[in-house]
Design a protein around this motif. Structure first.
Motif, PDB file in Angstrom:
ATOM      1  N   ASN A  70      -4.801  -4.797   3.358  1.00 48.27           N
ATOM      2  CA  ASN A  70      -3.348  -4.722   3.323  1.00 48.27           C
ATOM      3  C   ASN A  70      -2.786  -3.969   2.124  1.00 48.27           C
ATOM      4  OD1 ASN A  70      -2.412  -6.627   5.628  1.00 48.27           O
ATOM      5  ND2 ASN A  70      -3.958  -7.831   4.546  1.00 48.27           N
ATOM      6  N   VAL A  71      -3.333  -4.191   0.939  1.00 47.67           N
ATOM      7  CA  VAL A  71      -2.689  -3.733  -0.286  1.00 47.67           C
ATOM      8  C   VAL A  71      -3.277  -2.441  -0.823  1.00 47.67           C
ATOM      9  CG1 VAL A  71      -2.065  -4.365  -2.654  1.00 47.67           C
ATOM     10  CG2 VAL A  71      -2.118  -6.126  -0.860  1.00 47.67           C
ATOM     11  N   ASP A  72      -4.586  -2.340  -0.889  1.00 47.54           N
ATOM     12  CA  ASP A  72      -5.230  -1.212  -1.557  1.00 47.54           C
ATOM     13  C   ASP A  72      -4.903   0.104  -0.849  1.00 47.54           C
ATOM     14  OD1 ASP A  72      -7.007   0.054  -3.428  1.00 47.54           O
ATOM     15  OD2 ASP A  72      -8.443   0.233  -1.792  1.00 47.54           O
ATOM     16  N   PHE A 127       3.511   4.188   5.893  1.00 42.61           N
ATOM     17  CA  PHE A 127       2.343   4.634   5.129  1.00 42.61           C
ATOM     18  C   PHE A 127       1.819   5.965   5.650  1.00 42.61           C
ATOM     19  CE2 PHE A 127      -2.034   4.990   3.853  1.00 42.61           C
ATOM     20  CZ  PHE A 127      -2.008   4.551   2.539  1.00 42.61           C
ATOM     21  N   VAL A 128       1.750   6.120   6.984  1.00 42.55           N
ATOM     22  CA  VAL A 128       1.273   7.395   7.541  1.00 42.55           C
ATOM     23  C   VAL A 128       2.187   8.531   7.120  1.00 42.55           C
ATOM     24  CG1 VAL A 128       0.804   8.667   9.660  1.00 42.55           C
ATOM     25  CG2 VAL A 128       0.135   6.267   9.486  1.00 42.55           C
ATOM     26  N   VAL A 129       3.497   8.294   7.172  1.00 42.84           N
ATOM     27  CA  VAL A 129       4.445   9.317   6.753  1.00 42.84           C
ATOM     28  C   VAL A 129       4.289   9.614   5.268  1.00 42.84           C
ATOM     29  CG1 VAL A 129       6.888   9.893   6.514  1.00 42.84           C
ATOM     30  CG2 VAL A 129       6.077   8.740   8.580  1.00 42.84           C
ATOM     31  N   ALA A 130       4.061   8.563   4.466  1.00 45.83           N
ATOM     32  CA  ALA A 130       3.853   8.766   3.031  1.00 45.83           C
ATOM     33  C   ALA A 130       2.600   9.593   2.774  1.00 45.83           C
ATOM     34  CB  ALA A 130       3.754   7.420   2.316  1.00 45.83           C
ATOM     35  N   LEU A 131       1.541   9.340   3.539  1.00 45.62           N
ATOM     36  CA  LEU A 131       0.308  10.122   3.378  1.00 45.62           C
ATOM     37  C   LEU A 131       0.556  11.583   3.721  1.00 45.62           C
ATOM     38  CD1 LEU A 131      -2.721  10.332   2.888  1.00 45.62           C
ATOM     39  CD2 LEU A 131      -3.093   9.599   5.258  1.00 45.62           C
ATOM     40  N   LEU A 132       1.311  11.811   4.785  1.00 46.10           N
ATOM     41  CA  LEU A 132       1.661  13.183   5.144  1.00 46.10           C
ATOM     42  C   LEU A 132       2.511  13.832   4.057  1.00 46.10           C
ATOM     43  CD1 LEU A 132       1.802  15.457   7.274  1.00 46.10           C
ATOM     44  CD2 LEU A 132       3.802  14.300   8.216  1.00 46.10           C
ATOM     45  N   TRP A 133       3.435  13.057   3.504  1.00 43.83           N
ATOM     46  CA  TRP A 133       4.337  13.597   2.493  1.00 43.83           C
ATOM     47  C   TRP A 133       3.594  13.971   1.218  1.00 43.83           C
ATOM     48  CZ3 TRP A 133       7.820  16.160   0.329  1.00 43.83           C
ATOM     49  CH2 TRP A 133       8.250  15.897  -0.958  1.00 43.83           C
ATOM     50  N   SER A 177       0.838  -1.209   0.000  1.00 39.21           N
ATOM     51  CA  SER A 177       0.000   0.000   0.000  1.00 39.21           C
ATOM     52  C   SER A 177       0.867   1.250   0.000  1.00 39.21           C
ATOM     53  CB  SER A 177      -0.937   0.001   1.218  1.00 39.21           C
ATOM     54  OG  SER A 177      -0.208   0.027   2.429  1.00 39.21           O
ATOM     55  N   VAL A 178       2.049   1.200   0.629  1.00 39.35           N
ATOM     56  CA  VAL A 178       2.975   2.333   0.565  1.00 39.35           C
ATOM     57  C   VAL A 178       3.424   2.554  -0.871  1.00 39.35           C
ATOM     58  CG1 VAL A 178       5.193   3.248   1.346  1.00 39.35           C
ATOM     59  CG2 VAL A 178       3.766   1.921   2.927  1.00 39.35           C
TER      60      VAL A 178
END
Length: 460
Positions: free
Chosen positions: A222-224, A269-275, A173-174
């Motif tokens: 997990n993936v989407d 993933f959370v960091v990627a969403l923030l980024w 998902s990342v």
């Protein structure tokens, strides 16, 4: 010891500032072209975000540090009201309608007008869904499980139910989130409805094939990446669906619960969403335009600059957060590992992402809402010359307010989390120092992006 820690905190601030000053972000035509130009820009005086940005967040941390009553903090986060309601039948209807809407978007994208401002597909996806609907997820609650058309189709189709490899975790998902943003970067999705329909078809094929192999639960849990984005944003909202009905809590109260991020992959993933929320706005600023022209001018292909910046920026954000987690262990003087601290504190970044999304897209949604209505009134042959709402100059202050509110909620969530994790009061306060440094710096960056005038991203 205190001098040494002060130096380390300063080093963290310097690192975060340095990586953000370089080529860490980029976007070519995401929400761009006609749509971005139609939405206009919001200008805020430079002194406003410089004086209020770090100062407000820093002051909020100082004020929160005086709230040391664990019982009071726990009472606030455990307060809830539950309403019993049966929504299974409604969920079936909403999923059916969402599948029909998905089919309609693809068809209109192929057969409707080529002008993005007149095509209902581009209007629904970018204005109605990405700008408008996403905001309802973190402001009200996550209704995506009841509306997800791909999950509805996956549950209606047979499945092989292969075992999902546990070692993959949330990493797909990342990668998927960054890949979606990369597609947005290198292609004019907002300007070419037919291309948008092809991307939706491709995403649908991959999603349904994955659900066919591993089953809907494993794939969408997990993936989407889209489902995970909405699941995390929904934790910021006050409403949540339970087995018996609906639960009302204070905004962000659910973010202090343990195991929201259960591994390094979910933290990433959370960091990627923030980024990507930052990435989405920075490339519309004059600073990025000048940087991209300079880099392309020395022979670097534009097609490489933008996705490379996406990856470099994600690495910088993730590295800065991991560094904050490591310093937090030392400032708190705890036996907990940096990974364990990072897992508990990373949900506090979600209000920041939500606040910046609202600041970045609320004006976009308001400006183009008449265009959306115009396109939906007659999808295959909408009227010409759609009306665009021109935002007043003071609207930029509203955007700044949303950024600050997101950061203030983030500071409180981090404070409440610290008192859940650490037994000592002074230990809980000290554990937040590195994270507050990151939040202050990110506040100033977010406000600067909101205040900067929009320019057309060059070269792609």
């Amino acid at each position: 010891m205190r001098v040494r820690m002060d130096r380390r905190i300063a080093a963290l601030a310097a690192f975060f500032t340095a990586v953000l000053a370089g080529p860490v972000v980029g976007r070519a035509l995401a929400h761009g072209g006609n749509l971005r130009a139609a939405a206009g820009s919001m200008s805020v005086p430079t002194w406003l975000f410089l004086l209020t940005g770090g100062g407000v967040v820093g002051a909020s941390f100082l004020l929160a540090s005086f709230v040391t009553d664990r019982a009071f903090i726990r009472t606030m986060h455990e307060w809830r009201r539950v309403a019993s309601a049966r929504v299974d039948g409604i969920r079936t209807v909403t999923r059916l309608l969402s599948v029909l809407a998905l089919v309609g978007i693809v068809v209109i994208g192929f057969l409707g007008p080529a002008d993005s401002l007149r095509n209902a597909a581009t209007m629904v996806v970018w204005v109605g869904w990405w700008a408008g609907y996403v905001a309802t997820v973190y402001l009200l609650g996550n209704s995506w499980p009841a509306l997800n058309p791909w999950r509805a189709l996956a549950e209606w189709l047979p499945s092989l139910d292969r075992e999902y490899p546990e070692r993959f975790g949330a990493w797909p998902s990342v990668v998927g989130l960054l890949a979606l943003i990369w597609v947005e970067v290198v292609s004019p999705l907002a300007d070419e409805p037919r291309l948008l329909s092809w991307v939706i078809v491709g995403y649908s094929v991959v999603t349904l094939a994955g659900a066919l192999v591993y089953g809907p639960d494993a794939w969408f849990d997990n993936v989407d990446p889209v489902s995970r984005v909405f699941r995390y944003y929904g934790r910021v909202a006050p409403l949540r669906r339970t087995d018996s009905g609906f639960e009302l809590r204070l905004p962000g109260a659910a973010l202090t619960e343990p195991r929201l991020a259960d591994g390094r992959d979910e933290v990433a993933f959370v960091v990627a969403l923030l980024w990507v929320t930052t990435y989405d706005g920075f490339v519309g600023t004059p600073v990025w335009a000048e940087f991209a022209r300079a880099v392309v001018g020395v022979g670097v292909p534009a097609q490489l600059v933008y996705p490379a910046a996406l990856l470099v920026g994600f690495g910088a954000f993730w590295g800065a957060y991991r560094l904050a987690s490591r310093y937090s262990r030392e400032t708190a003087g705890t036996y907990l590992t940096p990974e364990a601290i990072g897992r508990r504190f990373v949900p506090s970044l979600l209000p920041i992402a939500a606040g910046y999304h609202l600041a970045h897209f609320l004006g976009y949604f308001i400006s183009l809402s008449p265009v959306l209505t115009n396109a939906l009134s007659s999808p295959l042959s909408p009227p010409f010359d759609p009306v665009v709402i021109v935002l007043p100059g003071w609207f930029g202050t509203v955007a700044v307010t949303f950024v600050l509110l997101g950061h203030l909620l983030a500071v409180w969530v981090a404070h409440a989390t610290a008192y859940e994790v650490f037994p000592g009061r002074l230990q809980a306060v000290r554990s937040q120092y590195p994270f507050v440094v990151v939040m202050v710096l990110y506040t100033m960056i977010s406000l600067w992006i909101v205040a900067a005038p929009d320019v057309e991203p060059p070269y792609l």
